[in-house]
Scaffold this motif. Structure first.
Motif, PDB file in Angstrom:
ATOM      1  N   VAL A   1       0.835  -1.207   0.000  1.00 15.01           N
ATOM      2  CA  VAL A   1       0.000   0.000   0.000  1.00 15.01           C
ATOM      3  C   VAL A   1       0.867   1.252   0.000  1.00 15.01           C
ATOM      4  O   VAL A   1       0.619   2.207  -0.746  1.00 15.01           O
ATOM      5  CB  VAL A   1      -0.950  -0.016   1.212  1.00 15.01           C
ATOM      6  N   ILE A   2       1.910   1.251   0.818  1.00 16.64           N
ATOM      7  CA  ILE A   2       2.806   2.413   0.868  1.00 16.64           C
ATOM      8  C   ILE A   2       3.495   2.626  -0.468  1.00 16.64           C
ATOM      9  O   ILE A   2       3.589   3.760  -0.977  1.00 16.64           O
ATOM     10  CB  ILE A   2       3.845   2.223   1.993  1.00 16.64           C
ATOM     11  N   ALA A   3       3.989   1.545  -1.072  1.00 14.53           N
ATOM     12  CA  ALA A   3       4.666   1.664  -2.372  1.00 14.53           C
ATOM     13  C   ALA A   3       3.711   2.175  -3.441  1.00 14.53           C
ATOM     14  O   ALA A   3       4.087   3.020  -4.273  1.00 14.53           O
ATOM     15  CB  ALA A   3       5.248   0.310  -2.782  1.00 14.53           C
ATOM     16  N   LEU A   4       2.477   1.674  -3.439  1.00  9.55           N
ATOM     17  CA  LEU A   4       1.495   2.128  -4.422  1.00  9.55           C
ATOM     18  C   LEU A   4       1.165   3.603  -4.243  1.00  9.55           C
ATOM     19  O   LEU A   4       1.119   4.369  -5.226  1.00  9.55           O
ATOM     20  CB  LEU A   4       0.227   1.287  -4.314  1.00  9.55           C
ATOM     21  N   LEU A   5       0.920   4.019  -3.013  1.00 10.99           N
ATOM     22  CA  LEU A   5       0.581   5.426  -2.766  1.00 10.99           C
ATOM     23  C   LEU A   5       1.729   6.341  -3.192  1.00 10.99           C
ATOM     24  O   LEU A   5       1.517   7.381  -3.826  1.00 10.99           O
ATOM     25  CB  LEU A   5       0.257   5.631  -1.289  1.00 10.99           C
ATOM     26  N   PHE A   6       2.951   5.937  -2.847  1.00 15.95           N
ATOM     27  CA  PHE A   6       4.114   6.745  -3.224  1.00 15.95           C
ATOM     28  C   PHE A   6       4.278   6.805  -4.741  1.00 15.95           C
ATOM     29  O   PHE A   6       4.506   7.879  -5.326  1.00 15.95           O
ATOM     30  CB  PHE A   6       5.369   6.166  -2.570  1.00 15.95           C
ATOM     31  N   ALA A   7       4.164   5.640  -5.399  1.00 17.96           N
ATOM     32  CA  ALA A   7       4.368   5.590  -6.847  1.00 17.96           C
ATOM     33  C   ALA A   7       3.275   6.354  -7.597  1.00 17.96           C
ATOM     34  O   ALA A   7       3.567   7.097  -8.544  1.00 17.96           O
ATOM     35  CB  ALA A   7       4.406   4.139  -7.315  1.00 17.96           C
ATOM     36  N   VAL A   8       2.017   6.176  -7.187  1.00 25.91           N
ATOM     37  CA  VAL A   8       0.919   6.877  -7.864  1.00 25.91           C
ATOM     38  C   VAL A   8       1.042   8.383  -7.660  1.00 25.91           C
ATOM     39  O   VAL A   8       0.759   9.180  -8.575  1.00 25.91           O
ATOM     40  CB  VAL A   8      -0.439   6.367  -7.349  1.00 25.91           C
ATOM     41  N   THR A   9       1.473   8.826  -6.473  1.00 30.38           N
ATOM     42  CA  THR A   9       1.694  10.260  -6.233  1.00 30.38           C
ATOM     43  C   THR A   9       2.768  10.798  -7.171  1.00 30.38           C
ATOM     44  O   THR A   9       2.609  11.874  -7.771  1.00 30.38           O
ATOM     45  CB  THR A   9       2.105  10.497  -4.773  1.00 30.38           C
ATOM     46  N   CYS A  10       3.876  10.061  -7.296  1.00 31.18           N
ATOM     47  CA  CYS A  10       4.950  10.490  -8.205  1.00 31.18           C
ATOM     48  C   CYS A  10       4.454  10.537  -9.652  1.00 31.18           C
ATOM     49  O   CYS A  10       4.743  11.496 -10.392  1.00 31.18           O
ATOM     50  CB  CYS A  10       6.143   9.547  -8.100  1.00 31.18           C
ATOM     51  N   VAL A  11       3.716   9.506 -10.064  1.00 24.70           N
ATOM     52  CA  VAL A  11       3.201   9.471 -11.434  1.00 24.70           C
ATOM     53  C   VAL A  11       2.261  10.635 -11.693  1.00 24.70           C
ATOM     54  O   VAL A  11       2.312  11.275 -12.760  1.00 24.70           O
ATOM     55  CB  VAL A  11       2.488   8.125 -11.698  1.00 24.70           C
ATOM     56  N   ALA A  12       1.384  10.950 -10.734  1.00 22.73           N
ATOM     57  CA  ALA A  12       0.439  12.053 -10.914  1.00 22.73           C
ATOM     58  C   ALA A  12       1.175  13.381 -11.053  1.00 22.73           C
ATOM     59  O   ALA A  12       0.851  14.193 -11.936  1.00 22.73           O
ATOM     60  CB  ALA A  12      -0.540  12.095  -9.744  1.00 22.73           C
ATOM     61  N   LEU A  13       2.167  13.627 -10.184  1.00 22.01           N
ATOM     62  CA  LEU A  13       2.928  14.870 -10.264  1.00 22.01           C
ATOM     63  C   LEU A  13       3.681  14.966 -11.590  1.00 22.01           C
ATOM     64  O   LEU A  13       3.645  16.008 -12.275  1.00 22.01           O
ATOM     65  CB  LEU A  13       3.916  14.959  -9.096  1.00 22.01           C
ATOM     66  N   ILE A  14       4.360  13.894 -11.949  1.00 17.51           N
ATOM     67  CA  ILE A  14       5.142  13.888 -13.188  1.00 17.51           C
ATOM     68  C   ILE A  14       4.226  14.066 -14.392  1.00 17.51           C
ATOM     69  O   ILE A  14       4.571  14.773 -15.351  1.00 17.51           O
ATOM     70  CB  ILE A  14       5.961  12.589 -13.293  1.00 17.51           C
ATOM     71  N   ALA A  15       3.041  13.429 -14.370  1.00 16.67           N
ATOM     72  CA  ALA A  15       2.103  13.551 -15.486  1.00 16.67           C
ATOM     73  C   ALA A  15       1.638  14.998 -15.646  1.00 16.67           C
ATOM     74  O   ALA A  15       1.552  15.516 -16.769  1.00 16.67           O
ATOM     75  CB  ALA A  15       0.905  12.629 -15.277  1.00 16.67           C
TER      76      ALA A  15
END
Length: 492
Positions: free
Chosen positions: A320-334
């Motif tokens: 869950v932590i890895a997913l939240l971190f990765a999705v946050t990074c993807v959203a910002l980068i997008a």
């Protein structure tokens, strides 16, 4: 000595489009979970459709956790967490993690030097690769811990999260981004069918003369893609037929409105088709490809490529932590990436077609491509093929309808009226790939030819001109720009 009848095995239910790691189905000592249990385990699996109670080490599983994803730990352990995430799904994905330093650099330059448009675009483009890779890996780890049906549904959704985030950010930005979204939809399918599949054939063919795959997988995949391709092309064919008709009189406004309504209705139909496809794979024909996948596993073991499935797993909390971190990074980068697209298109002379057909799909599908290529290298052609075709079906039947319906909700005129060039290229690509899959065999030459076809499309997309802007706004469907161009020609 056999002490009793051997229980039947079950596969996940989503084959052939199941992207759960096939290397985790058998323990490294060659005995499957069921055969161990039949001889000595006091805790047998539960009934059909429920989570078994025993993991691969013959220990009771944590309540609610499937044995395939059992980590033997609880909570979060920082060193194990970082080590497992760095290892990732395969060797190629592991090397992609070396790009993580680009993530903070891309975020920092967006705020520190907003005037460096090209650098912001390039850094965020590269940073999307490791972030998307972590989304795929964490989603795969979490899906293993769920019951098979729910795990497959979850992983299917996670597989499209990067693509969906990019599409949603683009549609939220405004109608000027619609041409890029349309090109990206078809570009994502082309990248899967031509580039990724070609790389799988080429890389696998470098180690052996020929690779074989089962016709059931190829026929199901190409059949679905033909249906999906027809659904995507029909609105464009409708527009082209009426625009060039001399016997039918229709105003541009009414034609654009009709195309928009057709596109939204088609989006609903495509979602229904996707739901039917998932139900077919998970419920009514869940064991259709069991023998095919088991054959792949035996091939891998015979060639000495079998890898230990009892390797360390992420815990539920760590997933869950890895997913939240990765999705946050993807959203910002997008968001940062999309903000620079208009500048790159206008000031750097990059066409909407090249941006959408080539650049955007390459970065959004990197993680899935690396996994499929690694499977082909290990002679897992059925798994690689199912991953490639499954990702294409996902884009056509899930991501595309969702972005059309979201555009409807945001009052954006997002339709499926693709440019004639894009529509023709899509149909030709489906036919080319279908022809290569017809004999059930592949080699490096067929892979190279698929890659070269993709390069030809990339060259044509690079020189394809942008649609004419009307009143400072990019046209969404191409009808208004065509009429505006005709007026310009008649007045000169």
């Amino acid at each position: 000595m056999n002490t009793g009848p051997k229980p039947t095995t079950r596969t996940s239910g989503i084959a052939p489009f199941n992207r759960l790691n096939h290397r985790d189905r058998k323990p490294s000592n060659g005995l499957d979970v069921e055969s161990r249990i039949s001889r000595q385990d006091p805790f047998p699996p539960s009934q059909e459709g429920h989570i078994p109670t025993v993991d691969h080490k013959r220990h009771r599983s944590i309540k609610g956790i499937h044995p395939d994803g059992e980590s033997g730990r609880k909570g979060i352990h920082p060193l194990n967490f970082l080590s497992i995430c760095c290892r990732s799904t395969c060797t190629a994905s592991k090397y992609a993690n070396f790009l993580w330093p680009f993530v903070p650099a891309a975020i920092a330059i967006h705020f520190a030097r907003p005037d460096l448009h090209l650098w912001i675009f390039v850094l965020n483009y590269i940073a999307m690769v490791p972030a998307a890779n972590l989304v795929g890996f964490a989603g795969q780890e979490l899906a293993r811990k769920l019951p098979k049906v729910f795990g497959v549904i979850f992983e299917t959704t996670i597989g499209s999260v990067v693509e969906l985030i990019l599409f949603m950010v683009l549609i939220k930005k405004g109608e000027q981004s619609i041409p890029v979204i349309k090109a990206a939809i078809l570009g994502s399918i082309l990248a899967n069918l031509l580039l990724c599949l070609g790389m799988c054939f080429f890389v696998g063919g470098m180690r052996r003369d020929e690779q074989e795959f089962h016709e059931a997988i190829s026929e199901a995949g190409t059949g679905l893609m033909l249906v999906a391709g027809m659904g995507l092309v029909v609105p464009a064919a409708f527009s082209t037929a009426l625009t060039g008709s001399t016997t039918l009189t229709v105003t541009q406004a009414s034609l654009a409105a009709s195309i928009l309504e057709i596109s939204r209705a088609t989006a609903v139909v495509l979602l229904i088709a996707y739901a039917a496809h998932v139900f077919f794979q998970m419920r009514t024909h869940h064991s259709l490809y069991e023998d095919i996948l088991e054959t792949d596993e035996h091939k891998e073991k015979d060639e000495g490529l079998h890898k230990d499935p009892s390797k360390t797993r992420l815990t539920f909390t760590e997933c869950v932590i890895a997913l939240l971190f990765a999705v946050t990074c993807v959203a910002l980068i997008a968001v940062f990436l999309v903000e620079q697209i208009e500048n790159i298109v206008q000031e750097r002379g990059i066409s909407d077609s090249f941006m959408g057909l080539i650049l955007v799909p390459l970065v959004e599908k990197t993680a899935e491509h690396l996994t499929a290529i690694d499977e082909a290298w290990d002679n897992q052609t059925n798994h690689a093929l199912s991953s490639v075709l499954g990702a294409s079906v996902q884009t056509a039947l899930l991501s595309t309808p969702l972005v059309v319906l979201v555009g409807w909700g945001l009052n954006r005129k997002m339709d499926l009226n693709f440019e004639l060039f894009d529509a023709v290229v899509l149909i030709l690509a489906i036919l080319v790939v279908g022809n290569f899959l017809r004999d059930g065999k592949s080699n490096y030459l067929e892979g190279l030819l698929c890659i070269l076809v993709y390069f030809i499309i990339a060259i044509a997309a690079f020189f394809y001109p942008n649609p004419i802007r009307s009143e400072g706004t990019a046209a969404g469907g191409g009808v208004a720009p065509m009429e505006h161009a005709k007026r310009l020609l008649t007045t000169t």
